[in-house]
Write a protein that holds these residues in place. Structure first.
Motif, short mmCIF file in Angstrom:
data_model
loop_
_atom_site.label_atom_id
_atom_site.label_comp_id
_atom_site.label_asym_id
_atom_site.label_seq_id
_atom_site.Cartn_x
_atom_site.Cartn_y
_atom_site.Cartn_z
N ASN A 96 16.35 14.41 -30.39
CA ASN A 96 16.09 13.89 -32.14
C ASN A 96 17.55 15.19 -32.44
OD1 ASN A 96 15.78 17.05 -31.80
ND2 ASN A 96 13.90 16.92 -32.08
N GLU A 97 17.22 15.74 -33.43
CA GLU A 97 18.11 15.90 -34.25
C GLU A 97 18.17 18.09 -34.46
OE1 GLU A 97 20.60 13.53 -37.69
OE2 GLU A 97 18.12 12.98 -37.12
N GLY A 98 17.35 18.26 -33.84
CA GLY A 98 16.54 19.39 -33.80
C GLY A 98 15.15 19.94 -34.24
N GLY A 99 14.71 20.08 -34.25
CA GLY A 99 13.29 21.05 -35.04
C GLY A 99 12.16 19.61 -35.05
N THR A 100 12.26 19.34 -35.75
CA THR A 100 10.98 18.26 -35.82
C THR A 100 11.03 16.89 -36.19
OG1 THR A 100 10.12 18.87 -38.23
CG2 THR A 100 8.43 19.69 -36.47
N THR A 101 12.82 17.34 -36.15
CA THR A 101 13.20 15.81 -36.04
C THR A 101 12.72 14.71 -35.55
OG1 THR A 101 14.99 15.53 -35.34
CG2 THR A 101 15.09 16.87 -37.34
N TRP A 102 12.97 13.62 -35.80
CA TRP A 102 12.42 12.29 -35.10
C TRP A 102 13.52 12.17 -33.60
CZ3 TRP A 102 10.18 8.12 -38.79
CH2 TRP A 102 9.04 9.19 -39.45
N THR A 103 12.61 11.20 -33.19
CA THR A 103 14.07 10.72 -31.68
C THR A 103 13.71 9.66 -32.18
OG1 THR A 103 12.13 9.88 -30.43
CG2 THR A 103 13.16 12.31 -30.29
N VAL A 104 15.06 8.72 -31.68
CA VAL A 104 15.40 7.08 -31.57
C VAL A 104 13.27 6.15 -31.28
CG1 VAL A 104 16.22 4.57 -30.85
CG2 VAL A 104 17.60 7.01 -30.99
N PHE A 105 13.18 7.23 -29.61
CA PHE A 105 11.32 6.45 -29.73
C PHE A 105 10.67 6.77 -31.19
CE2 PHE A 105 7.44 7.06 -27.63
CZ PHE A 105 7.32 6.70 -26.81
N ASP A 106 10.30 8.21 -31.11
CA ASP A 106 9.49 8.18 -32.28
C ASP A 106 9.83 7.07 -34.27
OD1 ASP A 106 8.06 10.57 -31.76
OD2 ASP A 106 10.19 11.39 -32.40
N VAL A 107 11.35 7.11 -34.04
CA VAL A 107 11.47 5.18 -35.70
C VAL A 107 10.99 4.37 -34.99
CG1 VAL A 107 13.74 4.79 -36.45
CG2 VAL A 107 13.29 7.26 -36.31
N VAL A 108 11.17 3.92 -33.50
CA VAL A 108 10.69 2.60 -33.68
C VAL A 108 8.78 2.35 -33.31
CG1 VAL A 108 10.78 0.92 -31.93
CG2 VAL A 108 12.59 2.21 -31.77
N GLY A 109 8.58 3.48 -33.08
CA GLY A 109 6.93 3.38 -33.40
C GLY A 109 6.49 4.21 -35.05
N HIS A 110 7.48 5.04 -35.57
CA HIS A 110 7.28 4.49 -37.26
C HIS A 110 7.64 2.84 -37.52
CE1 HIS A 110 7.73 5.44 -41.76
NE2 HIS A 110 8.85 4.99 -41.70
N LEU A 111 8.41 2.16 -37.68
CA LEU A 111 8.80 1.07 -37.40
C LEU A 111 7.18 -0.34 -37.40
CD1 LEU A 111 12.38 0.11 -36.31
CD2 LEU A 111 11.33 0.18 -38.60
N ILE A 112 6.47 0.13 -36.06
CA ILE A 112 5.89 -0.46 -35.77
C ILE A 112 4.61 -0.67 -37.15
CG2 ILE A 112 3.98 -0.42 -33.58
CD1 ILE A 112 5.94 -0.29 -31.77
N HIS A 113 4.29 1.14 -36.97
CA HIS A 113 3.11 0.87 -37.80
C HIS A 113 3.11 0.69 -39.39
CE1 HIS A 113 -0.60 3.16 -39.49
NE2 HIS A 113 0.40 3.94 -40.31
N CYS A 114 4.73 0.73 -40.08
CA CYS A 114 5.06 0.06 -41.38
C CYS A 114 4.08 -1.50 -40.72
CB CYS A 114 5.97 0.22 -41.64
SG CYS A 114 7.05 2.11 -41.71
#
Lengths: 186, 186
Positions: A41-59
């Motif tokens: 990720n970009e540090g701290g609690t920011t998202w990874t690319v994997f997280d972003v794809v998961g978010h697109l699925i949830h949307c």
């Protein structure tokens, strides 16, 4: 008025073309890419690319077509259900990025088939609904946001990936705009 | 030292995987997309998506592998040739976006074949060259910049496209990070 109607028909058509491209573009960019690109990720609690794809699925499951259905059925009388920005963390757990890419592509195909089957006319696009925080919104704005949301996360994915090379690029960092981006697109 | 060497080998490998993906991802996203997405800019003299793909082509011809060759042959003794950020406007004139996407894919394939044939070892990646403005840079930094440059332009492309829906999204603009991006990645 006629021009506006033509514009909103054109916009919906353009929107649908873009929406159909996002899963295949993400697949081409990301499938089987080394984890260094996709699981950092970009540090701290920011998202990874994997997280972003998961978010697109949830949307895809909870946001776009479900909200369109609420507008068409209830208009402004029933606000959209609140959206859980962290649901993907639970839903993606234990899956691979390839599985997420497959899931996103399949859900997007189903969403677009449902949207097409609605056979919306220009005047439908002006129908109004109620966002729990933003107030009155139109169906047309919802669909435009769907496309812009894909783009905001493509923007974020390119930034997260570039972040992994922040040091490796040495003095060139001064010339790379993506490294100056402050994360407004998370 | 051993760790650093291993890292730079890993980095080059990761870089090459990403570099091979960019043309197919752009193709999946952009080919035959309506002109509203690809031939409109962010106002003034900013670039369209078409311009960006033209710029990537020019970089492929004039920047990455040509600079790697200069480092390998001359080291710090010969600075890189200056880069023309506007050459693509001349070179893309009269072409279609599909032609540009084909040209970019074919040049990238050739660049990667040339890079692979060099069979660079870890110690080669530390070889130094001279950037006309930035001063001393390494081969490793050049390759990392090549990948980050792809990402900076993917970031820019998603922003240019989202800009076309700036008004259409209505009140949702407040939630769409890409619409807050100030163009640092042009």
């Amino acid at each position: 008025m006629r021009t506006e109607m033509a514009n909103s028909e054109q916009t919906l058509k353009d929107t649908m073309v873009l929406l159909s491209r996002t899963p295949i573009a993400l697949d081409a960019l990301l499938r089987d890419l080394p984890d260094n690109w996709t699981h950092h990720n970009e540090g701290g609690t920011t998202w990874t690319v994997f997280d972003v794809v998961g978010h697109l699925i949830h949307c895809e499951r909870a946001d776009w077509m479900p909200r369109a259905r609420i507008i068409l059925e209830f208009g402004e009388s029933r606000p959209f259900d609140p959206f859980d920005r962290f649901a993907h963390q639970r839903e993606s757990h234990g899956k691979s990025l390839s599985e997420l890419l497959d899931e996103f592509a399949s859900l997007r195909t189903a969403s677009l088939a449902e949207l097409k089957a609605l056979n919306l006319q220009s005047f439908d696009c002006g129908r109004r609904g109620r966002h729990p925080a933003l107030g009155v919104v139109t169906l047309s704005e919802l669909f435009a946001t769907w496309a812009a949301h894909d783009l905001t996360h493509l923007h974020q994915i390119s930034r997260i990936m570039a972040h992994q090379y922040r040091t490796a690029v040495g003095p060139w960092s001064a010339y790379l705009g993506v490294l100056q981006c402050n994360g407004h697109s998370s």
